[in-house]
Design a protein around this motif. Structure first.
Motif, PDB file in Angstrom:
ATOM      1  N   PRO A 140       0.830  -1.215   0.000  1.00 14.60           N
ATOM      2  CA  PRO A 140       0.000   0.000   0.000  1.00 14.60           C
ATOM      3  C   PRO A 140       0.863   1.262   0.000  1.00 14.60           C
ATOM      4  CG  PRO A 140      -0.890  -1.599   1.530  1.00 14.60           C
ATOM      5  CD  PRO A 140       0.431  -2.153   1.069  1.00 14.60           C
ATOM      6  N   GLY A 141       0.461   2.225  -0.820  1.00 11.15           N
ATOM      7  CA  GLY A 141       1.230   3.447  -0.969  1.00 11.15           C
ATOM      8  C   GLY A 141       2.264   3.381  -2.068  1.00 11.15           C
ATOM      9  N   GLY A 142       2.482   2.207  -2.612  1.00 16.88           N
ATOM     10  CA  GLY A 142       3.478   2.026  -3.656  1.00 16.88           C
ATOM     11  C   GLY A 142       2.964   2.396  -5.036  1.00 16.88           C
ATOM     12  N   SER A 143       3.812   2.151  -6.039  1.00 15.64           N
ATOM     13  CA  SER A 143       3.502   2.516  -7.420  1.00 15.64           C
ATOM     14  C   SER A 143       3.776   1.359  -8.360  1.00 15.64           C
ATOM     15  CB  SER A 143       4.360   3.716  -7.853  1.00 15.64           C
ATOM     16  OG  SER A 143       4.104   4.859  -7.066  1.00 15.64           O
ATOM     17  N   LEU A 144       3.036   1.352  -9.450  1.00 18.07           N
ATOM     18  CA  LEU A 144       3.259   0.418 -10.546  1.00 18.07           C
ATOM     19  C   LEU A 144       2.955   1.145 -11.845  1.00 18.07           C
ATOM     20  CD1 LEU A 144       1.591  -2.965  -9.475  1.00 18.07           C
ATOM     21  CD2 LEU A 144       4.026  -2.564  -9.830  1.00 18.07           C
ATOM     22  N   ARG A 145       3.563   0.667 -12.917  1.00 15.50           N
ATOM     23  CA  ARG A 145       3.281   1.207 -14.242  1.00 15.50           C
ATOM     24  C   ARG A 145       2.916   0.060 -15.169  1.00 15.50           C
ATOM     25  NH1 ARG A 145       7.134   3.545 -18.949  1.00 15.50           N
ATOM     26  NH2 ARG A 145       5.826   5.249 -19.704  1.00 15.50           N
ATOM     27  N   LEU A 146       1.718   0.149 -15.732  1.00 16.24           N
ATOM     28  CA  LEU A 146       1.264  -0.831 -16.699  1.00 16.24           C
ATOM     29  C   LEU A 146       1.497  -0.307 -18.115  1.00 16.24           C
ATOM     30  CD1 LEU A 146      -2.174  -1.887 -15.139  1.00 16.24           C
ATOM     31  CD2 LEU A 146       0.112  -2.784 -14.655  1.00 16.24           C
ATOM     32  N   SER A 147       1.815  -1.238 -19.020  1.00 16.06           N
ATOM     33  CA  SER A 147       1.982  -0.898 -20.427  1.00 16.06           C
ATOM     34  C   SER A 147       1.155  -1.850 -21.274  1.00 16.06           C
ATOM     35  CB  SER A 147       3.446  -1.015 -20.848  1.00 16.06           C
ATOM     36  OG  SER A 147       4.267  -0.151 -20.105  1.00 16.06           O
ATOM     37  N   ALA A 165     -11.920   7.041 -13.670  1.00 10.20           N
ATOM     38  CA  ALA A 165     -12.876   6.695 -12.627  1.00 10.20           C
ATOM     39  C   ALA A 165     -12.614   7.610 -11.430  1.00 10.20           C
ATOM     40  CB  ALA A 165     -12.704   5.242 -12.219  1.00 10.20           C
ATOM     41  N   ASP A 166     -13.676   7.976 -10.735  1.00 13.17           N
ATOM     42  CA  ASP A 166     -13.516   8.867  -9.576  1.00 13.17           C
ATOM     43  C   ASP A 166     -12.561   8.274  -8.546  1.00 13.17           C
ATOM     44  OD1 ASP A 166     -16.966  10.074  -9.507  1.00 13.17           O
ATOM     45  OD2 ASP A 166     -15.221  10.735 -10.653  1.00 13.17           O
ATOM     46  N   SER A 167     -12.566   6.964  -8.428  1.00 13.00           N
ATOM     47  CA  SER A 167     -11.767   6.305  -7.390  1.00 13.00           C
ATOM     48  C   SER A 167     -10.261   6.393  -7.626  1.00 13.00           C
ATOM     49  CB  SER A 167     -12.173   4.833  -7.268  1.00 13.00           C
ATOM     50  OG  SER A 167     -11.982   4.168  -8.502  1.00 13.00           O
ATOM     51  N   VAL A 168      -9.848   6.751  -8.851  1.00 12.64           N
ATOM     52  CA  VAL A 168      -8.417   6.793  -9.153  1.00 12.64           C
ATOM     53  C   VAL A 168      -7.922   8.196  -9.498  1.00 12.64           C
ATOM     54  CG1 VAL A 168      -8.544   4.412  -9.976  1.00 12.64           C
ATOM     55  CG2 VAL A 168      -8.560   6.301 -11.632  1.00 12.64           C
ATOM     56  N   LYS A 169      -8.831   9.150  -9.580  1.00  7.92           N
ATOM     57  CA  LYS A 169      -8.434  10.516  -9.918  1.00  7.92           C
ATOM     58  C   LYS A 169      -7.412  11.044  -8.907  1.00  7.92           C
ATOM     59  CE  LYS A 169     -12.574  12.032 -12.398  1.00  7.92           C
ATOM     60  NZ  LYS A 169     -13.784  12.890 -12.368  1.00  7.92           N
ATOM     61  N   GLY A 170      -6.359  11.665  -9.442  1.00  5.83           N
ATOM     62  CA  GLY A 170      -5.309  12.202  -8.583  1.00  5.83           C
ATOM     63  C   GLY A 170      -4.243  11.191  -8.215  1.00  5.83           C
ATOM     64  N   ARG A 171      -4.485   9.915  -8.485  1.00  3.13           N
ATOM     65  CA  ARG A 171      -3.507   8.868  -8.163  1.00  3.13           C
ATOM     66  C   ARG A 171      -2.962   8.178  -9.409  1.00  3.13           C
ATOM     67  NH1 ARG A 171      -5.041   4.454  -5.443  1.00  3.13           N
ATOM     68  NH2 ARG A 171      -7.210   4.497  -6.189  1.00  3.13           N
ATOM     69  N   PHE A 172      -3.821   7.983 -10.413  1.00  2.00           N
ATOM     70  CA  PHE A 172      -3.434   7.292 -11.643  1.00  2.00           C
ATOM     71  C   PHE A 172      -3.332   8.296 -12.782  1.00  2.00           C
ATOM     72  CE2 PHE A 172      -5.418   2.850 -10.628  1.00  2.00           C
ATOM     73  CZ  PHE A 172      -4.754   2.846  -9.414  1.00  2.00           C
ATOM     74  N   ASN A 212      -0.050   5.437  -8.745  1.00  2.00           N
ATOM     75  CA  ASN A 212       0.627   5.857  -7.532  1.00  2.00           C
ATOM     76  C   ASN A 212      -0.320   5.759  -6.340  1.00  2.00           C
ATOM     77  OD1 ASN A 212       2.921   6.565  -9.090  1.00  2.00           O
ATOM     78  ND2 ASN A 212       2.144   8.642  -9.409  1.00  2.00           N
ATOM     79  N   SER A 213       0.259   5.801  -5.148  1.00  2.00           N
ATOM     80  CA  SER A 213      -0.536   5.756  -3.909  1.00  2.00           C
ATOM     81  C   SER A 213      -1.540   4.605  -3.948  1.00  2.00           C
ATOM     82  CB  SER A 213      -1.260   7.090  -3.697  1.00  2.00           C
ATOM     83  OG  SER A 213      -0.355   8.169  -3.630  1.00  2.00           O
ATOM     84  N   LEU A 214      -1.061   3.445  -4.330  1.00  2.00           N
ATOM     85  CA  LEU A 214      -1.953   2.289  -4.486  1.00  2.00           C
ATOM     86  C   LEU A 214      -2.556   1.865  -3.154  1.00  2.00           C
ATOM     87  CD1 LEU A 214       0.122   0.418  -7.145  1.00  2.00           C
ATOM     88  CD2 LEU A 214      -2.310   0.968  -7.367  1.00  2.00           C
ATOM     89  N   GLY A 247      -5.105  -9.528 -19.730  1.00  2.00           N
ATOM     90  CA  GLY A 247      -5.219  -9.145 -18.322  1.00  2.00           C
ATOM     91  C   GLY A 247      -3.911  -9.330 -17.574  1.00  2.00           C
ATOM     92  N   THR A 248      -3.663  -8.434 -16.622  1.00  2.00           N
ATOM     93  CA  THR A 248      -2.481  -8.533 -15.774  1.00  2.00           C
ATOM     94  C   THR A 248      -2.898  -8.281 -14.325  1.00  2.00           C
ATOM     95  OG1 THR A 248      -0.195  -7.752 -15.447  1.00  2.00           O
ATOM     96  CG2 THR A 248      -1.822  -6.095 -16.113  1.00  2.00           C
ATOM     97  N   GLN A 249      -2.422  -9.116 -13.430  1.00  2.00           N
ATOM     98  CA  GLN A 249      -2.834  -9.035 -12.033  1.00  2.00           C
ATOM     99  C   GLN A 249      -2.065  -7.935 -11.306  1.00  2.00           C
ATOM    100  OE1 GLN A 249      -5.207 -10.998 -10.218  1.00  2.00           O
ATOM    101  NE2 GLN A 249      -4.818  -9.454  -8.626  1.00  2.00           N
ATOM    102  N   VAL A 250      -2.816  -7.116 -10.580  1.00  2.00           N
ATOM    103  CA  VAL A 250      -2.229  -6.126  -9.686  1.00  2.00           C
ATOM    104  C   VAL A 250      -2.730  -6.441  -8.283  1.00  2.00           C
ATOM    105  CG1 VAL A 250      -2.175  -3.693  -9.013  1.00  2.00           C
ATOM    106  CG2 VAL A 250      -2.014  -4.335 -11.430  1.00  2.00           C
ATOM    107  N   THR A 251      -1.803  -6.673  -7.372  1.00  2.00           N
ATOM    108  CA  THR A 251      -2.156  -6.989  -5.988  1.00  2.00           C
ATOM    109  C   THR A 251      -1.488  -5.978  -5.067  1.00  2.00           C
ATOM    110  OG1 THR A 251      -2.312  -9.345  -6.489  1.00  2.00           O
ATOM    111  CG2 THR A 251      -2.105  -8.729  -4.177  1.00  2.00           C
ATOM    112  N   VAL A 252      -2.303  -5.313  -4.264  1.00  2.00           N
ATOM    113  CA  VAL A 252      -1.793  -4.326  -3.311  1.00  2.00           C
ATOM    114  C   VAL A 252      -2.008  -4.892  -1.913  1.00  2.00           C
ATOM    115  CG1 VAL A 252      -1.877  -1.946  -2.530  1.00  2.00           C
ATOM    116  CG2 VAL A 252      -2.463  -2.513  -4.905  1.00  2.00           C
ATOM    117  N   SER A 253      -0.908  -5.250  -1.269  1.00  2.00           N
ATOM    118  CA  SER A 253      -1.000  -5.910   0.030  1.00  2.00           C
ATOM    119  C   SER A 253       0.308  -5.746   0.792  1.00  2.00           C
ATOM    120  CB  SER A 253      -1.304  -7.395  -0.162  1.00  2.00           C
ATOM    121  OG  SER A 253      -1.276  -8.073   1.077  1.00  2.00           O
ATOM    122  N   SER A 254       0.187  -5.689   2.090  1.00  2.00           N
ATOM    123  CA  SER A 254       1.372  -5.618   2.929  1.00  2.00           C
ATOM    124  C   SER A 254       1.788  -7.017   3.386  1.00  2.00           C
ATOM    125  CB  SER A 254       1.120  -4.719   4.142  1.00  2.00           C
ATOM    126  OG  SER A 254      -0.009  -5.162   4.861  1.00  2.00           O
TER     127      SER A 254
END
Length: 115
Positions: free
Chosen positions: A14-21, A60-67, A83-85, A108-115
């Motif tokens: 959580p709080g980390g970043s990833l870049r998808l292509s 999407a409203d849920s990602v505005k300002g982060r993605f 960002n700020s995942l 599809g590519t899996q994104v998992t945000v977990s500590s």
């Protein structure tokens, strides 16, 4: 035939970043929309962000300002900087191309945000 090849998913804290292509190839109209959707377990697929070939974007409203979505038209490639995942961002992310009145999807590519 159009192909979409995605890369960049993975596990992040959580709080980390990833870049998808996502690189598109094949018979693609010059005017099109490329974007990212995601689907979490038990939920419907939802739009994350998309960008038109002229540059206009939707989020999407849920990602505005982060993605941030961007594209390189010369390479027919779309990027999603995340960002700020948050754990709620965990999902399979799908690349989408809307071209010639048709929808095309990546595998599809899996994104998992977990500590």
């Amino acid at each position: 035939q159009v192909q979409l090849v995605e890369s960049g998913g993975g596990l992040v804290q959580p709080g980390g970043s990833l870049r998808l292509s996502c690189a598109a190839s094949g018979s693609i109209f010059g005017i099109n929309t490329m974007g990212w959707y995601r689907q979490a377990p038990g939920k419907e697929r939802e739009l994350v962000a998309r960008v038109h070939s002229f540059g206009s974007t939707n989020y999407a409203d849920s990602v505005k300002g982060r993605f941030t979505i961007s594209r390189d038209n010369a390479k027919s490639t779309v990027y999603l900087q995340m960002n700020s995942l948050k754990p709620d961002d965990t999902a399979v992310y799908y690349c989408n191309l809307f071209s010639g009145s048709r929808d095309y999807w990546g595998q599809g590519t899996q994104v998992t945000v977990s500590s």
